[in-house]
Design an enzyme around this catalytic site. Structure first.
Site, mmCIF file in Angstrom:
data_model
loop_
_atom_site.group_PDB
_atom_site.id
_atom_site.type_symbol
_atom_site.label_atom_id
_atom_site.label_comp_id
_atom_site.label_asym_id
_atom_site.label_seq_id
_atom_site.Cartn_x
_atom_site.Cartn_y
_atom_site.Cartn_z
ATOM 1 N N LEU A 1 70.584 9.338 30.253
ATOM 2 C CA LEU A 1 69.358 9.386 31.049
ATOM 3 C C LEU A 1 69.496 10.438 32.156
ATOM 4 O O LEU A 1 70.602 10.901 32.432
ATOM 5 C CB LEU A 1 69.090 8.006 31.657
ATOM 6 C CG LEU A 1 68.992 6.865 30.634
ATOM 7 C CD1 LEU A 1 68.919 5.518 31.342
ATOM 8 C CD2 LEU A 1 67.789 7.060 29.727
ATOM 9 N N PRO A 2 68.383 10.801 32.820
ATOM 10 C CA PRO A 2 68.477 11.893 33.796
ATOM 11 C C PRO A 2 69.381 11.612 35.010
ATOM 12 O O PRO A 2 70.252 12.412 35.312
ATOM 13 C CB PRO A 2 67.026 12.108 34.236
ATOM 14 C CG PRO A 2 66.193 11.564 33.127
ATOM 15 C CD PRO A 2 66.981 10.425 32.546
ATOM 16 N N THR B 1 74.915 11.898 33.971
ATOM 17 C CA THR B 1 75.631 12.312 35.189
ATOM 18 C C THR B 1 74.924 11.666 36.372
ATOM 19 O O THR B 1 73.765 11.985 36.659
ATOM 20 C CB THR B 1 75.605 13.849 35.357
ATOM 21 O OG1 THR B 1 76.141 14.443 34.183
ATOM 22 C CG2 THR B 1 76.433 14.260 36.560
ATOM 23 N N LYS C 1 83.164 14.962 36.859
ATOM 24 C CA LYS C 1 82.015 15.695 36.304
ATOM 25 C C LYS C 1 81.260 16.448 37.416
ATOM 26 O O LYS C 1 80.829 17.589 37.239
ATOM 27 C CB LYS C 1 81.093 14.695 35.591
ATOM 28 C CG LYS C 1 79.719 15.209 35.231
ATOM 29 C CD LYS C 1 79.747 16.278 34.159
ATOM 30 C CE LYS C 1 78.330 16.798 33.905
ATOM 31 N NZ LYS C 1 78.316 17.989 33.072
ATOM 32 N N LYS D 1 70.233 18.124 41.104
ATOM 33 C CA LYS D 1 70.697 16.741 41.268
ATOM 34 C C LYS D 1 72.225 16.701 41.373
ATOM 35 O O LYS D 1 72.790 16.061 42.258
ATOM 36 C CB LYS D 1 70.228 15.901 40.076
ATOM 37 C CG LYS D 1 70.870 14.524 39.988
ATOM 38 C CD LYS D 1 70.889 13.990 38.561
ATOM 39 C CE LYS D 1 71.620 14.861 37.617
ATOM 40 N NZ LYS D 1 72.205 14.269 36.441
HETATM 41 P P1 NAD Z 1 66.441 15.254 29.559
HETATM 42 O O1 NAD Z 1 65.536 15.173 30.719
HETATM 43 O O2 NAD Z 1 66.237 16.306 28.521
HETATM 44 O O3 NAD Z 1 66.467 13.834 28.779
HETATM 45 C C1 NAD Z 1 66.446 12.594 29.399
HETATM 46 C C2 NAD Z 1 65.702 11.640 28.468
HETATM 47 O O4 NAD Z 1 65.765 10.319 29.016
HETATM 48 C C3 NAD Z 1 64.222 11.987 28.302
HETATM 49 O O5 NAD Z 1 63.919 12.108 26.925
HETATM 50 C C4 NAD Z 1 63.508 10.798 28.945
HETATM 51 O O6 NAD Z 1 62.276 10.494 28.336
HETATM 52 C C5 NAD Z 1 64.524 9.689 28.743
HETATM 53 N N1 NAD Z 1 64.377 8.538 29.637
HETATM 54 C C6 NAD Z 1 64.258 8.523 30.995
HETATM 55 N N2 NAD Z 1 64.181 7.254 31.437
HETATM 56 C C7 NAD Z 1 64.269 6.455 30.341
HETATM 57 C C8 NAD Z 1 64.250 5.051 30.143
HETATM 58 N N3 NAD Z 1 64.129 4.200 31.164
HETATM 59 N N4 NAD Z 1 64.352 4.581 28.887
HETATM 60 C C9 NAD Z 1 64.475 5.424 27.845
HETATM 61 N N5 NAD Z 1 64.501 6.770 27.957
HETATM 62 C C10 NAD Z 1 64.394 7.268 29.201
HETATM 63 O O7 NAD Z 1 67.924 15.348 30.164
HETATM 64 P P2 NAD Z 1 69.239 15.899 29.430
HETATM 65 O O8 NAD Z 1 69.307 17.373 29.608
HETATM 66 O O9 NAD Z 1 69.337 15.284 28.082
HETATM 67 O O10 NAD Z 1 70.358 15.265 30.402
HETATM 68 C C11 NAD Z 1 70.685 13.884 30.379
HETATM 69 C C12 NAD Z 1 71.882 13.667 31.306
HETATM 70 O O11 NAD Z 1 72.986 14.475 30.857
HETATM 71 C C13 NAD Z 1 71.622 14.083 32.766
HETATM 72 O O12 NAD Z 1 72.274 13.191 33.621
HETATM 73 C C14 NAD Z 1 72.237 15.485 32.843
HETATM 74 O O13 NAD Z 1 72.647 15.795 34.168
HETATM 75 C C15 NAD Z 1 73.415 15.328 31.898
HETATM 76 N N6 NAD Z 1 73.895 16.564 31.243
HETATM 77 C C16 NAD Z 1 73.009 17.480 30.744
HETATM 78 C C17 NAD Z 1 73.495 18.627 30.109
HETATM 79 C C18 NAD Z 1 72.569 19.672 29.526
HETATM 80 O O14 NAD Z 1 73.051 20.769 29.168
HETATM 81 N N7 NAD Z 1 71.273 19.395 29.376
HETATM 82 C C19 NAD Z 1 74.872 18.835 29.999
HETATM 83 C C20 NAD Z 1 75.745 17.861 30.487
HETATM 84 C C21 NAD Z 1 75.243 16.718 31.109
#
Ligand code: NAD
Length: 296
Positions: free
Chosen positions: A65-66, A95, A170, A245
């Site tokens: 999740l975000p 994260t 992280k 964030k």
């Molecule tokens: P994103 O915004 O693309 O995806 C998050 C998903 O969570 C969305 O599809 C959203 O609809 C869903 N969501 C939110 N609340 C929800 C709930 N209550 N129930 C069900 N689904 C819910 O984000 P992302 O890029 O996939 O990143 C996710 C996490 O991973 C973050 O914490 C980010 O910091 C971390 N991260 C991202 C990357 C990257 O390259 N994108 C790399 C490493 C870590």
């Protein structure tokens, strides 16, 4: 093969879940966005109408999740922990603030549910290729239970320490990533403003002492790397607001430990400025647009 509930199918969660389906696990998935769920059901996963429905009968629960508020909202305020079997293992990959991770892990422990924080590094490319790095906090025994699942999504698995330690490690990594991406962007913008070709300069840096993850895999200049978000209008990838964030989490960690992070704070302000200009949803490598000199 395990029955796995996977919650959060965004830029990272979707390719991670897909690798588990490909490995033969039985996945039940949930996301607030129906299109994200459809991509997974097309690949063979089952859709759930809610997170609570997804975790019914699951041996493993994974969330991606975000931010902290989403994770606490789901497991604590939404009482998902109360609906997870006490024999299940929870792998929380978002994260988030180390304090949030500890709070949720303690609540899980109080209900007899094993939980690890397992944030990842490697970007969307690493998620798709199944080569992520998992940075785990929690008990060693819980990590060993998670290992066969994590190995289907990643290549490197580290045990950073007790609950929350995965998040601390992280956050340190991502603070450095934010600084490196801004620095790489600044160097490329300087070279281009002085007449260099961005591809030629990138090739030189990639084989010189300034090389880093951005110059090797995630170049911020459009057209230098076809697969990078920069060459796709900065769509997908890792959002500016997610980097912001993480730099905010680094600032909080620095305050609580009375540590100095001058470059991390500068990077946080750069991404904040960039986000305020309307770029929050673009990939974080778009920070180059803040530093680029437009032609006269
Ligand atoms: P994103 O915004 O693309 O995806 C998050 C998903 O969570 C969305 O599809 C959203 O609809 C869903 N969501 C939110 N609340 C929800 C709930 N209550 N129930 C069900 N689904 C819910 O984000 P992302 O890029 O996939 O990143 C996710 C996490 O991973 C973050 O914490 C980010 O910091 C971390 N991260 C991202 C990357 C990257 O390259 N994108 C790399 C490493 C870590």
């Amino acid at each position: 093969m395990s029955s796995i509930a996977f919650i959060g199918l965004g830029n990272m969660g979707a390719p991670m879940a897909l690798n588990l389906v490909k490995a033969g696990h039985s996945l039940t998935v949930f996301d607030l966005v129906p299109a994200a769920v459809k991509a997974l059901t097309d690949a063979g996963a089952k859709a759930a109408a809610s997170a609570a429905e997804a975790v019914q009968g699951a041996e493993v629960v994974i969330s991606m999740l975000p931010a902290s508020k989403h994770v606490e909202g789901l497991y604590l305020d939404g009482d998902l922990l109360g609906k997870i079997s006490s024999s299940a293992l929870v792998i929380e990959c978002s994260t988030i603030a180390p304090d949030s991770a500890r709070k949720v892990a303690q609540a899980a422990e109080a209900r007899g549910v094993a939980m690890i924080d397992a944030p990842v590094s490697g970007g969307t490319g690493g998620a798709a290729a199944g080569t992520l790095t998992f940075i785990v906090g929690g008990q060693a025994a819980a990590l060993e239970r998670a290992r066969p699942i994590l190995e289907k999504m990643g290549k490197n698995i580290f045990h950073a320490g007790p609950a929350g330690a995965g998040q601390v490690a992280k956050i340190c990594n991502n603070m450095l990533l934010g600084i490196l991406m801004a620095g790489t962007s600044e160097a490329l913008a300087l070279g281009v403003a002085n007449g260099l070709d961005p591809k030629v300069l990138s090739d030189i840096i990639a084989k010189s002492s300034g090389r880093n993850w951005a110059t090797e895999l995630y170049n911020p200049w459009p057209g230098v790397m076809d697969h990078a978000p920069a060459s796709k209008g900065y769509a997908g990838g890792f959002g500016v607001d997610l980097m912001l964030k993480d730099l905010g989490l680094a600032a909080e960690a620095a305050l609580s430990a009375r540590a100095s992070i001058p470059l991390g704070e500068l990077a946080r302000n750069l991404y904040s400025l960039h986000s305020a200009g309307g770029s929050g949803r673009l990939d974080f490598s778009s920070i180059v647009n803040l530093l680029k000199r437009e032609p006269d």
